[in-house]
Design an enzyme around this catalytic site. Sequence first.
Site, PDB file in Angstrom:
ATOM      1  N   TYR A  91      70.875  39.857 -47.031  1.00 57.88           N
ATOM      2  CA  TYR A  91      70.752  38.509 -46.465  1.00 57.88           C
ATOM      3  C   TYR A  91      69.518  38.428 -45.570  1.00 57.88           C
ATOM      4  CZ  TYR A  91      75.485  37.315 -48.058  1.00 57.88           C
ATOM      5  OH  TYR A  91      76.600  37.047 -48.812  1.00 57.88           O
ATOM      6  N   ASP A 150      81.006  45.199 -44.249  1.00 59.60           N
ATOM      7  CA  ASP A 150      80.407  46.203 -45.138  1.00 59.60           C
ATOM      8  C   ASP A 150      78.934  45.863 -45.253  1.00 59.60           C
ATOM      9  OD1 ASP A 150      82.077  48.170 -46.091  1.00 59.60           O
ATOM     10  OD2 ASP A 150      82.909  46.928 -47.686  1.00 59.60           O
ATOM     11  N   HIS A 403      69.556  44.665 -53.098  1.00 60.72           N
ATOM     12  CA  HIS A 403      70.299  43.587 -53.730  1.00 60.72           C
ATOM     13  C   HIS A 403      70.189  42.322 -52.886  1.00 60.72           C
ATOM     14  CE1 HIS A 403      73.167  46.242 -51.479  1.00 60.72           C
ATOM     15  NE2 HIS A 403      73.262  45.141 -50.787  1.00 60.72           N
ATOM     16  N   TYR A 486      76.916  29.973 -48.125  1.00 61.23           N
ATOM     17  CA  TYR A 486      77.295  30.113 -46.713  1.00 61.23           C
ATOM     18  C   TYR A 486      76.244  30.864 -45.918  1.00 61.23           C
ATOM     19  CZ  TYR A 486      78.612  35.096 -46.164  1.00 61.23           C
ATOM     20  OH  TYR A 486      78.595  36.455 -46.028  1.00 61.23           O
ATOM     21  N   ARG A 487      75.313  31.531 -46.590  1.00 60.19           N
ATOM     22  CA  ARG A 487      74.406  32.439 -45.884  1.00 60.19           C
ATOM     23  C   ARG A 487      73.391  32.930 -46.904  1.00 60.19           C
ATOM     24  NH1 ARG A 487      77.030  38.128 -43.942  1.00 60.19           N
ATOM     25  NH2 ARG A 487      75.336  38.974 -42.700  1.00 60.19           N
TER      26      ARG A 487
END
Lengths: 541, 117
Positions: A91, A150, A403, A486-487
């Site tokens: 993110y 996590d 990722h 959401y993010r």
Amino acid sequence: MKTPPGVSATDFAAALGQFEAAVGKEWLFTSDEDVALYRDAYSPFWGEPEERAASAAVAPGSVEQVQAVVRAANRYRVPLYPISTGRNLGYGGSAPNYSGSVVLDLKRMNRVLEVNERSAYALVEPGVSYFDLYRHIQEKGIKLMVDVPDPGWGGVLGNALDRGGGYTTHQFRNHFDSHCGMEIVLADGEILRTGMGAMPGSKTWQQYKTGYGPWVDGIFSQSNFGVVTKMGLWLMPEPDAYMTGTVLVPRHDDLIPLIDILNYLESGRVCQGISELSSPVMGLPAADDAPPLSAELAALIAKAVERDTRALDDYAARKGKAAWSCTLKFYGPAKALQAQWEYAKDKFAQIRGATFVDGALIKLPLSAEQKEKVHKVEFGIPNLSIFSFGARNANNPTPTNGHQWFSPIIPRSGEEVFEANRVFARAGREYGLPVPPFSIPFCFWERSFLFLFGFPVTHDVEKNKKTRAAFAQLVRIAADQGWGEYRTAPAYQDLIMSTYSFNNHALLRFLERLKDAVDPNGILSAGRYGIWPQHLRGARQ
Amino acid sequence: MTRVVLTTSIAVAVGAVVSLGVRAADPTPMQQGHAVFNKWCAPCHSNAPGNPGTAALEALYQGSKPAALEERTDLTPETVKQFVRNGVSIMPFFRKTEISDAELDALAAYLARNLPE
């Protein structure tokens, strides 16, 4: 060394000089080698001209040093990009949204300022990781549980600000919801405390969240209005016991009543932990090292996704496998947990053919041996096991370089899960997008589902370009259906903000007005979550 | 096994100092390196079940080398530093506010301790 755009070399040198005076020579990083360590290791633009890159980094060790750095940056209009631990991988990492920003690295501010066992809260600085807080609590024998995400090496404060989540009970696994009180350095260097912290000598800063008047904490999450230097968070008193119970249902469409009953139980707090859905017949979600689906099963799933479920149901019956499984997680007094599970079974028994598996009841605290065997995050034990995703294994000889998560919020109903899978599968076929055969929703959040598609980041520019295009396409397709992210990582923050466009982007326009008011020089995290300062908006549009 | 033996020996050494009523000495560079390993590397690379770094190296080496870093006998300090500051595949690199140059020296010496003279 780069110079931030729009800042003269003279001004930048003067700002760096004041940064160094504030933090000491050791903690100002200007060499290419040192600044390269602030790249986002999982950047989907890795190695391309568009990759976001810092010009320098400065690492204060105290709030006073943060103030000094921010004041100097404001004086010379040098863009800053605060990070807490810089480990928001997938993110966004430690690289700024706006290339040329100076990273304000708060990792050195790593003190656990207080853990209050009687009132079950902690107060931490930005550099405190979940590992740090867990170790602190363990070493002192405090009977409180930390809800961890996590992976567990991220920052407690930063994860809450990015509105991350964990795995224990409703009240704690939404990390922003579980925070209580912040201290913030504003763009002019002034210190603000929120909630009860606004009262000098307040005795309840970490005990009552909203204080008096408008509750402003939310505007400091997923944003760029200040540098958060302290945060309180509520912790869960270590419960007496933990237990699981699993319900299995035979038919694909049984997902609809299964979720309705699950919602009733979760919303009523009959079960408190993060419920876990899976499909035994589809073998989903698959383990990281699972072999690919057989062609036969893939075809049956594809038909079921288009709402022709008979063949998959027949296959499930032949194989003796349930269509769906849902594992409920319970935390609390041992006697209560067993009664709650019995009640849940009565409810699920309304579904014809439902069967049940009683999970073991585990009394807490865990022994050292138990800690190694359990799903650690459900017991607040930080770990890094999620990095097996994309890593080398028997079925994956070519590991990825990271990722990125496509993570839309979906309504909590079986019908909507089916519809989302139908829409995403069609998009996959139409646009050649890497969509999984069937996405099983996650129950991190109350009242809604989270879909998580993990897309690889590589060091192959062409592959990354394709993935980015696919990601953007999925964002648009989801938004057309009313499903919002959401993010997200900096690479997609403008795009996703553009989907929250009700009434001609009223939300973004309001945020921009706030930005102009509280950070008129636009020095803090320009572009974060799509909020750009006035002087950069024109170029962006 | 190497890790267990080393941990025990450190515990005994510190215990001996304390029992003599002498202020505990500063940790040796090897102890510092071990501490850095435990904090930053062990959650992925220790020899415990489910550790993704160890699992990935097991898949890479297929038994030709130990998968757990502490059991390796071929790691040079330079190799360790290269991976910490540059990362590899899914493993990111580490900033100096996380692992300082001095801590990296200690870590590199610790992981290279089994290198034949």
